[in-house]
Design a protein around this motif. Sequence first.
Motif, short mmCIF file in Angstrom:
data_model
loop_
_atom_site.label_atom_id
_atom_site.label_comp_id
_atom_site.label_asym_id
_atom_site.label_seq_id
_atom_site.Cartn_x
_atom_site.Cartn_y
_atom_site.Cartn_z
N GLU A 120 79.50 13.66 15.35
CA GLU A 120 78.73 13.47 14.12
C GLU A 120 79.34 14.28 12.97
OE1 GLU A 120 74.20 14.42 12.54
OE2 GLU A 120 74.55 14.10 14.68
N ARG A 139 72.09 10.96 19.95
CA ARG A 139 71.68 12.37 19.95
C ARG A 139 70.16 12.49 20.05
NH1 ARG A 139 73.39 16.90 16.10
NH2 ARG A 139 72.61 18.05 17.91
N LYS A 140 69.44 11.68 19.30
CA LYS A 140 67.99 11.72 19.36
C LYS A 140 67.50 11.34 20.76
CE LYS A 140 67.08 10.75 14.46
NZ LYS A 140 66.55 9.76 13.49
N LYS A 188 75.78 6.02 12.69
CA LYS A 188 74.38 5.67 12.97
C LYS A 188 74.12 5.68 14.47
CE LYS A 188 70.97 1.98 12.40
NZ LYS A 188 70.72 0.59 11.91
N LYS A 245 74.02 9.27 15.92
CA LYS A 245 72.74 9.93 15.65
C LYS A 245 71.63 9.39 16.56
CE LYS A 245 73.66 11.34 10.89
NZ LYS A 245 73.22 11.27 9.47
N GLU A 246 71.66 8.09 16.82
CA GLU A 246 70.65 7.50 17.71
C GLU A 246 70.77 8.06 19.11
OE1 GLU A 246 71.22 3.30 17.51
OE2 GLU A 246 70.32 3.10 15.51
N GLU A 280 81.02 12.70 9.59
CA GLU A 280 80.51 13.06 8.26
C GLU A 280 81.59 13.67 7.40
OE1 GLU A 280 77.19 15.52 9.30
OE2 GLU A 280 75.77 13.83 9.30
#
Length: 404
Positions: free
Chosen positions: A397, A10-11, A4, A7-8, A401
């Motif tokens: 990431e 990366r954004k 999580k 991903k945060e 995954e």
Amino acid sequence: MELKKIKEYRKMMQRELFDRMLPFWGDKLDQEYGGMPTFLDREGKPFSSDKGVWFQGRVLWTYSYLCNVYGARPEWLEIAKSCKDFMNQHCFDTDGRMYFLVTRDGRPVRKRRYFFSETFYILGNAEYSVATGDKEALADARRVYDRVVELYENPDSDPFKMPPKYNPEVRPMRGLANVMILLNVTSIMRRCDPENREKYDDRSKKYISDLLQYHYNEEHQALFENVGPNGEFIDEPVGRTINPGHSIEACWFLIQEAEAMGLGDDVIEKCLNIFDWSMMHGWDKEYGGIMYFVDIEGRPVEQYEHELKLWWPVSEALIASLKAYTLTKENKYETWFHTLADYSFEHFSDPEYGEWVGYLTREGKWQEPVIKSNHYKGLFHVTRMLVMCDHMLADLEAEQEEEE
């Protein structure tokens, strides 16, 4: 690092790059004379019409690199080509060396002894050759690369006979800046000119050896900026002073090359030591951020700007900490990445006008009047960091995954 959180981040990196950095620069190209304006205030308005030559090479590299990572865009290629053409037309002296500063229309204003204008010209042309298939740009990169290698190996070959900064008969020294930039240039040349890989591998091994043999100092736990000809410690301010950001940048250059050439764990261990030592000396425990200059013995520092917090050391530390975490999965490097990201995005990013502020006071306030771009500050360091961190996070990431 939790999926999580990856991903945060990366954004956050992508938002900063595409919503704040690139829009700031998108309309700045000099449509009359070519090249990119260099001296910009907070809003992006020029406060000088002169153009830095390092700056043009860095812009050429940055937009070419963006094309090679995210796919070519006409507006990116237009900027890159304009800076390339401006340098070729205006930025070389008759002796083959490059200027440091020129007027808006390309007349020479200043020339320096250092070969950094040339190194950024090499980086930019090599990257542009990959983005466009321009063989002439690659030939130019090769030609100037060979010239710079010669200048490093034999300073007396320099046609620009400007005296050295310090009298070499009284205080002979080796500087970190030259060898570390050549290491990075060689890495990029290998990637962009793979048919000459063996040549670049040989040069890279030489620069890694020089960097670690002379500047890496376990006794003082530092990567020194200036040392004697054989790596001797110089007990004067010029020798005791370290630039933590420079050391951290050298750290990830070394890690990148060690991985590319499959070097031993001993080199990686030294790279990690450099990061650990540099953060130990450089991180401001009271206000956060990385100090610009530090005396290794805690004595007074000559540089009056030593307490300032600059945009580029934290950018380099974000790259280095994430590389270190990717290599080791050690919690301390994840913690450093979190700490650096929180500090830098909170203090440097400008949500109103975009880009990053260049200079903070020690307490973390914007130095007024705000500078977004000058000789040294521009989109190069931050954009490189955002792109590299985005892709390292993408790898993490995918790894997470796959494990889940």
